[in-house]
Design an enzyme around this catalytic site. Sequence first.
Site, PDB file in Angstrom:
ATOM      1  N   ARG A 147     -12.616   0.266  -4.453  1.00 10.72           N
ATOM      2  CA  ARG A 147     -11.991   0.240  -3.176  1.00 10.72           C
ATOM      3  C   ARG A 147     -11.919   1.613  -2.686  1.00 10.72           C
ATOM      4  NH1 ARG A 147      -7.957  -0.630   0.483  1.00 10.72           N
ATOM      5  NH2 ARG A 147      -8.362  -2.514   1.979  1.00 10.72           N
ATOM      6  N   CYS A 188       0.892  -1.333  -0.074  1.00  6.31           N
ATOM      7  CA  CYS A 188      -0.046   0.046  -0.158  1.00  6.31           C
ATOM      8  C   CYS A 188       1.012   1.331  -0.098  1.00  6.31           C
ATOM      9  CB  CYS A 188      -0.878   0.028   1.332  1.00  6.31           C
ATOM     10  SG  CYS A 188      -2.088   1.372   1.170  1.00  6.31           S
TER      11      CYS A 188
END
Length: 501
Positions: free
Chosen positions: A419, A320
């Site tokens: 998302r 991430c």
Amino acid sequence: MAYFFEEESHTFDEYLLVPGYTGPDCIPANVSLQTPVVRYNKKKGEKCPLTMNIPMVSAVMQAVSDDKLAVALAKEGGISFIYGSQTIENQAAMVARVKDYKAGFVTSDTNIRPEQTLNELVAAIEESGHSTVAVTEDGSANGKLLGIITERDFRINHCAPDAKVSEYMTPLKDLVKAEDGITLEEANDLIWANKINQLPVVDKNGNLMYLVFRKDAASHTEHPLELLDSKKRYIVGAGINTRDYMDRVPALLAAGVDVMTLDSSEGFTEWQRRALQDIHAKWPNAKVGAGNVVDAEGFNFLAEAGADFVKIGIGGGSICITREQKGIGRGQATATVEVAKARDAYYEKTGIYVPICSDGGIVHDHHITLALAMGADFVMLGRYFARFDESPTNKLIVNGNYVKEYWGEGSNRARNWQRYDLGGKKGMAFEEGVDSYVPYAGSLHDNVTLTTSKVIHAMCNCGVITIPELQQKAKITRVSGASIREGGAHDVIVKNSIKAN
């Protein structure tokens, strides 16, 4: 002016557990890792409707959670959340395959018709690698069973290669068989009583349903913590988004899903509140987690909206880059501690216990124990599970080492714009994840067994035998950079690091 948190945020690597008194009953055999998954009224003495036997779930990611990994993790006592960045039909089919899977009951993947030749049989065996072949009327896995043939029933060098399978198979009349509905224990008893290696299971019309193998009787005992529903099916979860949930949820429920989670990079949003309220109004028995959040305000928002559990963590995952791209996030340890305090306060106020899941920031196995000690009920792992045989990605050789592919849901490869949806037009404005490799680590069973063993032994060192006890009694200390270095091997030459010239 802007609000400033007084304390800087910290990661799990900045903490250690301090041992507590270990009594005579505090031994690994007595430790339970059972943990609640969804909300329940604890003060009224309600029993949590869904618990796990280990505090580990797999991340809602293309590179991690499909039906194969879901079965493997359920065998160990955890839950996999099958990724939602695919069509509704495909995701529901994955869920259905997990629910249809029966431990020890194998769908025959090598089948043949009786009129086919031994040459064709050998080719089928070489292709599948399985030497037990079901002979069915139409050559399908669920056709009418006519017999069984194995490599031991013929010797290709001493038989005519164009001889018919029917000449060498064990015909149906000579087979020990069972009818659909038999339990695995009953099937195993038949296998041992009749000294056979496999037991075909047929329906009332004689169609082949499954094969039960002698070797699977022993392997079944390797999974004493397997997570089953009331119908003895494996528990499975699924990820959903805030766009198509009114279409996706009914399909997943029809497929048998046990629990779902809203899969968003940031959960303190109106879109999650609406989704939770819409889903619970339409399907009141559906279990839906939400997140991700990193402070008390975010937790309280989702708890009030009806979240069945709340996920913690923004930007801490190994793939991430949200913190780099947007400057949004918080150290995972600090976020877990604050949200746990909010969870406990919400429980004292309402009597409702809302489990929390620490999602991201787990680098080493001991970080799981720290997350639990800091208040998490379970942890969500991506990189950890991506390394195993059961994950859906390719195993490759890179620079002489075995690796598996691993990419973030915010990467261009995943294109999971839902998302990161903030209510704008469809699509991704920029990446929030990377495409990468992780070192291949072997089977899920072996690794999860090792990891949970470390957690169990650490709990014994803390003088506790349950996760709630750990949350109440753990002693945790901050550590300096120097003490972190001190904690590893140092000032020696480790033998396995020396390379021969």
